[in-house]
Design an enzyme around this catalytic site. Structure first.
Site: not given
Lengths: 506, 506
Positions: B35-36, B127, B129, B185, B286
């Site tokens: 995530d990121d 996650k 989402h 994240h 991002r």
């Protein structure tokens, strides 16, 4: 039990029964909605059109002269009518259908939901255009979701039959019936074969089908009344003449619906509301938060309030007021709940019922728009307070977007062609000015009904500007507007929500 | 039946059985998503961080040097990974949660849906989402929808246990398991008590909880490798050091997951993919379609293709390729269907499996972004072809929006404060230039890795500009982009879709 006691008990029961039916008679609501309708109504002093049924309704009700939609776009407006919450609060940021794909938040408690929970039977006939289904439930539904929108929205014979079926129910509950006409919406983008406003649909001509109850009225373009914000051109006049024919169909449909109400014995127990979702589909109308895009016809006809029948009211009304009005009519309180986090949802609208008794000092109306089509991002927030209208254009550096339906219209094509060719447009604006707007626009609608002179930069109106900005900002915070900090700052919600400036210093 | 015939039949049945299990052994997929996450991995030549498990995976797979996400935003990226369709085609125009409220279209046929229909068991841990649920169904699901995202996304002991539970199933079907870490994240916006990257969550300190399987790695800010697009400041270095710790947790989690795979006997039948959803949460990362915001780590580890294990591939890959790759791995064809109207959906990505056999000439990757938060409207379309990257900024007159999560980060706050105070930012851009972008940006990433010199206005690159614009436009039409005509024209879909110019002449 002795005979005398028995007699007393019997009398008591009869009395209670009488009190029950007499003291709180079943009260119903009929909401009639036009699709892109405006002031082309006799009761609003348009003498070029014949709308005898709307005029008769006006004579049995109060005519609001300052009613405004909270958003000049179809789905967002219907969602705000049916929730009492502006689009930025109920989640319907733009159109509902296909790629636009906007929906209200799952946690929203809509009017039909609250009514249903309170024992009111609900029905919808015509164009729904909101979702998700669980947020907008109706006991009786004939809409584009299960029918042809032309049939349930424009075929007044079909609408009459559906209303009759709804009213013939043996269900004893009070009812809320929502008849959402698809007239007088443009047709050029969806079914151009029926003419620019679907004015030929069902007129009996070859290939047009036949609506038995409709007696088409034909108007001559040179006789229509051109609204001040519309170019006075042959193209626009032809468009308006077609629109009049379609309004005529809706007016006759309203006559049929009211006749069904009368026949079923509900005319004297039913609050009848007539309004429209957004501005007319002409430049300056729909998708604009100018007065020309947000002012709506609003008739409120209560059988219990004959005192002001036929009167005009200058009191400000908002379509955000319809949910509180209808809840008030049914004596249903608005629940305590939140959609996100701990912030409790509050209706910022008001019940309009007091205006049926006496004139009210209401002088403020708020509006909020974000998208129309998903690609048409042009968030605006507006307040009209007395004669002054303030508009905040958040994406002001980019051109104002034009929707597909308007784009293909004869009026707009003509305006575009005239502008390109440098010919007279007969319009009070230039297209360039229409596309490129100031961030803050302040108009005095009493002196400048064309909204042509922006007073925001004028220091003489500095106090008014600040006052209206403060009112608008407070309303944005009160309604949980995600755009409350835009475009200068970032909304920071980690702790208590606040605006964190980004660009001012740069 | 004669004994000889019986024997022959028996042998035939045995042969068929052997063919069935040997000829098409069960093939599985494990998709590991950061995530990121970025290139803070030993296998990508970062010598300051320790990622032994990712490095080991790289030695058993192919390392892509030119892999790109199609959109640098969480929900849209996950939706495009799981559909093979860019955000503008699958409908996930921005973030999924609360007020942002984006969802893919109901008619989209996602990877888990297609796999499930083809007899593959599907699981998601971590996650999710994305939505709606019916579009993204999983047989086994532990996500933020039914669990704490910290537990299922960052607690590697919990993740290990869930993976074990998934793999212990008696279900004989092949499987697709999607482990979507919430690491690395940022944490500052959601759970700041655990540090800016949740690097303290579960480290055993008072109030932090304890993740038994995690051995936290602590990094000194002065030792981290600062990416070229990040300001080299103490604030950013401290952020990166925290990020490294969180990447370390994920890396150890990946080790545990792979150990579970091995223990359950699936290591030699499972295609393992590691990548990340979008750029790192730093300025230029991002939400940007610069190379710095879209380049992703991508490891493709196939037990059947040892030939290129440990090799680097310069072939271009897109996260839009993952759905075609996984369908190819399972030999499942993409169905013929449409989401809206009659336009048939086509995957524009490709299977990456051929790259496991030999080097491929792939040199093009497309990206598309519309929103991140719903208020952050900044649609961009981009293509990188060879060294050249072209970005079309559709809302270019307005400032580039900053998301809340980045806004509160120490790196960005420091950059903001330095900019305001006129102190050195140690950044290769100015904030003003970051906010205000040219409509067309063309970079030669080979000569200008910092993407600082816009070649779009340079006539020497006119041919390149035109070539990339044409490629991008074709892709937009091929993928049904609603923004294909923006911002100069209106998309007119009534007949065959076409762009109708609005503003050029004005």
């Amino acid at each position: 039990m002795r005979p005398r006691a028995l007699l007393l008990l019997l009398l008591l029961l009869l009395l209670l029964g009488a009190l029950r039916s007499g003291g709180s008679p079943a009260r119903n609501v009929l909401l009639l909605l036009a699709d892109d309708g405006g002031f082309e109504i006799g009761a609003y002093n348009n003498s070029a059109i014949r709308t005898p049924n709307l005029d008769a309704l006006a004579r049995r009700g109060l005519v609001f002269q300052n009613a405004f939609t909270s958003v000049s776009s179809c789905s967002p407006s219907r969602a705000s009518i049916l929730t009492g919450l502006p689009q930025h609060q109920n989640g319907m940021y733009g159109l509902h259908q296909d790629v636009h794909h906007f929906n209200s938040f799952d946690g929203v408690r809509s009017l039909p939901l609250l009514l249903s929970q309170a024992g009111v039977r609900t029905g919808i006939i015509g164009k729904k255009h909101v979702g998700p289904g669980a947020v907008y439930p109706f006991d009786f539904a004939y809409t584009e979701e299960n029918s042809s929108v032309l049939q349930v929205g424009r075929n007044i014979t079909r609408i009459k039959a559906l209303v009759r079926r709804f009213l013939q129910s043996q269900d004893e509950r009070p009812f809320f019936l929502y008849v959402a006409f698809h007239d007088p919406h443009r047709c050029g983008h969806s079914q151009p074969q029926y003419g620019p406003f679907c004015e030929r649909f069902g007129n009996g001509e070859s290939g047009m089908g036949w609506i038995p109850d409709w007696k088409p009225q034909i108007y001559r373009p040179e006789r229509v009344q051109v609204p001040a914000f519309v170019p006075d051109t042959p193209a626009a006049r032809a468009d308006l003449a077609a629109q009049y024919t379609t309004i005529g169909r809706m007016d006759q449909g309203i006559g049929l619906v009211l006749q069904e109400l009368r026949r079923a014995g509900f005319l004297n127990s039913t609050l009848v509301i007539y309004t429209s979702d957004n501005g007319i589909p002409f430049p300056g109308g729909r998708t604009n938060l100018y007065r020309s895009g947000t002012a709506e016809p609003l008739l409120l006809s209560s059988p219990e309030h004959p005192r002001r029948w036929g009167q005009l009211s200058p009191a400000f009304a908002s379509l955000l007021d319809l949910t509180p009005t209808i809840l008030d009519w049914f004596s249903i309180p608005y629940p305590a709940y939140s959609i996100f986090g701990s912030r409790q949802v509050q209706l910022t609208g008001k019940s309009l019922l007091p205006a049926l008794e006496s004139e009210q000092p209401w002088a403020t109306a708020f509006s909020s728009q974000s998208h129309h089509e998903v690609t048409m991002y042009y968030p605006m927030r507006a307040v009209q307070h007395g004669p002054f209208r303030l508009i905040h254009n958040l994406n002001y550096k980019m051109p104002f977007p034009i929707d597909q339906d308007l784009y293909v219209s004869p009026t707009f094509q003509d305006l575009l062609n005239r502008s390109r060719a440098g010919r007279p447009t007969h319009w009070h604006r230039s297209l360039r000015r229409y596309y490129y707007r100031e961030r803050w626009e302040l108009f005095d609608c009493s002196r400048d009904p064309g909204e042509g002179q922006n007073l925001a930069p004028d220091p003489r109106y500095g106090h008014t500007l600040q006052q209206l900005r403060a009112m608008l900002l407070k309303w944005q915070w009160d309604t949980g507007d995600p755009w409350v900090c835009a475009p200068d700052a970032v909304l920071e919600q980690r702790l208590s929500p606040q605006c964190q400036p980004l660009h001012n210093e740069l």
